[in-house]
Write an enzyme that holds these catalytic residues in place. Structure first.
Site, short mmCIF file in Angstrom:
data_model
loop_
_atom_site.label_atom_id
_atom_site.label_comp_id
_atom_site.label_asym_id
_atom_site.label_seq_id
_atom_site.Cartn_x
_atom_site.Cartn_y
_atom_site.Cartn_z
N GLY A 34 55.46 54.10 -29.38
CA GLY A 34 55.55 52.71 -29.82
C GLY A 34 54.21 52.31 -30.40
O GLY A 34 53.18 52.47 -29.73
N GLY A 230 39.01 57.92 -45.56
CA GLY A 230 38.51 56.83 -44.72
C GLY A 230 39.23 55.53 -45.00
O GLY A 230 40.47 55.48 -45.04
N GLY A 257 47.27 56.28 -36.88
CA GLY A 257 47.11 54.96 -37.46
C GLY A 257 46.98 53.87 -36.41
O GLY A 257 46.25 52.89 -36.61
N ASP A 258 47.65 54.06 -35.29
CA ASP A 258 47.55 53.10 -34.19
C ASP A 258 46.18 53.18 -33.53
O ASP A 258 45.61 52.17 -33.12
CB ASP A 258 48.65 53.36 -33.16
CG ASP A 258 50.04 53.36 -33.79
OD1 ASP A 258 50.27 52.56 -34.72
OD2 ASP A 258 50.88 54.18 -33.36
#
Length: 316
Positions: A34, A230, A257-258
């Site tokens: 999640g 980056g 990404g989280d």
């Protein structure tokens, strides 16, 4: 009370052990997945506090998720187990060459039935940041309305809103995503799109143009992820470029990404400069992709600091 409050669905993930189509796979690792809880865990590893608002089925998977995130230091007091409802599940297929594909079984899940009236206004009002992603907007109309109400509460109480588009076009159409995100973007203080998401949403792969469009909604800060290169930040002070870290062996990008989002949140909470904040986020993302899993791969603050100060390649 937690510094950051987030809202969204977490599911149980069955991750295929070997690289093959799911129809031939007989062994799975059982994890959780999640975006919002990933970010919450990564943030706690960096020394901050995070709370999670959600709904889960009062089933074995719901209990597994609650127990896991409680053990990781996330405040789960506002993640309720609902009798008679189900916890979402997805299967992750691995193929040779590193290709991964997700198969979701989440329609009608407990989280998709969350409603605005389920929110505790004080819980959001007492936070410093509300972190939300486009995934929660996508899972149901009720969930979307709940996120919008959470954003309204945040704005009413001076709580910063950070938004990661996190497009999942298996869950909703691009047309729906564009319309919904366009409607909600004026609530956002910091936006964290990837360059591919910028192209899908705004029809351009030029980071400067994507940032210009997003800031046109009144968004104060935009940080655009540009993969291994980056990220690029835009605010009232101008443009800030942060070069990515070289990762010698990319093992698994699940949750990277989280982790990046958690680095941005930590930098904001600590009043770091844009350059320091983006460097922290890049480092968390780089470390994360060097290990299997999602929350399993998030580094502690010391690991990040050691990595950044040594500027060494990741070999694990």
């Amino acid at each position: 009370m937690p510094e950051v409050v987030t809202i969204g669905e977490t599911m149980v993930v069955f991750d295929s052990v070997r690289a093959t189509r799911l129809r031939y796979c007989t062994s799975f690792k059982c994890r959780t997945g999640g975006a919002e809880t990933n970010t919450a865990v990564a943030l706690t590893r960096l020394g901050h506090t995070a709370g999670w608002i959600s709904r889960l089925g009062e089933d074995e998977f719901g209990h597994k998720i609650i127990n896991l995130y409680w053990g990781e230091g996330v405040d789960v007091s506002h993640a309720e187990l609902i009798p008679g409802e189900m916890t979402g599940v997805f299967f992750r297929q691995r193929l040779e060459g590193g290709e991964n594909k997700n198969f979701y079984y989440r329609k009608g899940s407990a989280a998709s039935k969350i409603k605005p009236e389920d929110l505790d206004e004080d819980y959001i009002a007492d936070a410093k940041i509300l972190f939300v992603s486009g995934i929660t907007l996508a899972i149901s109309e009720d969930a979307c309305r709940t996120v919008e109400r959470a954003m309204q509460i945040a704005k009413e109480h001076g709580v910063m809103v950070v938004f990661d588009p996190n497009l999942r076009l298996k869950v909703w159409s691009l047309e729906q995503a564009k319309k919904t995100i366009d409607h909600l973007m004026p609530y956002v203080d910091i936006a964290l799109p990837g360059i591919e998401e910028g192209e899908l949403l705004y029809g351009t792969s030029d980071p400067d143009e994507v940032a210009r469009i997003i800031r046109g909604y009144g968004v104060k800060t935009v940080v655009i992820k540009v993969g291994a290169d980056g990220c690029i930040g835009y605010d009232d002070a101008g443009k800030h470029v942060s070069k990515g870290f070289h990762v010698k062996n990319v093992v698994d990008a699940f949750g990277a990404g989280d982790g990046f989002a958690a680095g941005i949140l930590a930098g904001v909470l600590e009043n770091l400069s844009p350059e320091e904040t983006m460097k922290l986020a890049n480092a968390v993302g780089a470390i994360t992709v060097s290990m299997n899993g999602n929350i399993e791969a998030y580094p502690t603050r010391k690991e990040v600091e050691d990595y950044v100060s040594g500027n060494q390649e990741i070999n694990r």
